[in-house]
Design a protein around this motif. Sequence first.
Motif, PDB file in Angstrom:
ATOM      1  N   GLN A 119       0.831  -1.203   0.000  1.00  0.00           N
ATOM      2  CA  GLN A 119       0.000   0.000   0.000  1.00  0.00           C
ATOM      3  C   GLN A 119       0.866   1.253   0.000  1.00  0.00           C
TER       4      GLN A 119
ATOM      5  N   ASP B 230       0.647   4.089  -2.823  1.00  0.00           N
ATOM      6  CA  ASP B 230       0.250   5.458  -2.484  1.00  0.00           C
ATOM      7  C   ASP B 230       1.278   6.468  -2.984  1.00  0.00           C
TER       8      ASP B 230
ATOM      9  N   TYR C  69       1.085   6.628  -6.823  1.00  0.00           N
ATOM     10  CA  TYR C  69      -0.152   7.314  -7.216  1.00  0.00           C
ATOM     11  C   TYR C  69       0.017   8.826  -7.091  1.00  0.00           C
ATOM     12  N   ASP C  70       0.558   9.276  -5.974  1.00  0.00           N
ATOM     13  CA  ASP C  70       0.744  10.713  -5.770  1.00  0.00           C
ATOM     14  C   ASP C  70       1.695  11.301  -6.802  1.00  0.00           C
TER      15      ASP C  70
END
Length: 340
Positions: free
Chosen positions: A195, A199, A202-203
């Motif tokens: 995760q 994350d 993705y950012d």
Amino acid sequence: MTSTTDDSHSTKGSYVHSGEEYSRDMRYLATRITRDGRDGYPVEAGRYRLVAARACPWANRAVIVRRLLGLEDALSMGLCGPVHDARSWTFDLDPGGVDPVLGYERLQEAYFARDPEYPLGITVPAIVDVPTKAVATNDFDQITRDLFFEWSDFHRPGAPDLWPEPLRDEMETVMKRVFTEVNNGVYRCGFAGSQKAYDAAYDRLWTALDWLEERLTTRRYLMGDTITEADVRLFTTLARFDPVYHGHFKCNRQKLTEMPVLWAYARDLFQTPGFGDTTDFDQIKAHYYVVHSDINPTRIVPRGPDLAGWTAPHGREHLGGRPFGDGTAPEVLPAGTLAT
């Protein structure tokens, strides 16, 4: 894109490593095809064959550049199918499943002709030396550069200047960010093993896409008024975004169709000869959803999204510019025809 490491290892899939960030293997054959032949591969019309796959964004770059520059008569092209096994990309689109020029069923054979113990991924794009039937180069970043700079004697009349000299330094900066954060950024999301890794990926991706949305608000193309290689490199990711990356790779803050500037820009390019006529959405979806079976265990290929919007008016003409600068567009193909 490789058939043994990160992008297309096998139809059983092995892409996500638990707890790890995704890291692309960037080791490629260092030899180049150049005008002076310093690596043993001089530029010669008819000597080489570009092996690509319409499913692969990295190979799609080379297909677009070849068409924009009009190199079809000088550099033949063989196309692999979108789905393959653990060993290699295969020529299953050809009659009998054999490339008519190389006589191979698998691209792997061309790599083993170069090195029987070849240890790395079997990647497309690859340019094969037809007399020896061995891969000359598979460095996707360098291939398109060399098609422009080293193959210029064979460019068509009116071929566009994809590397305008005054813009080259800025182009390198822009293309580096596009590759690191967008082209490869979608893979960092899709193949994240935790995760935390997802994350962070993705950012980074959406920071870059927001930057591109802003940059393209006041300029028609990434570098200004004309199409350059920077646009080619961005386009192949945008074309795959809604069909694959948004859902399959979890890049789902927004769809491309929900980013008004990038969506209009992508449609502008798609409707330009050389871009949409080298793009096959069915093959793109088949590759990702079938091959990445650890992400999509059922291997069900989604019916959507609706692709009709790609041909809708884009409205980018108000920004001015000339797509091909002082050059001309390649020949327009009949509707529904893919470039070969």
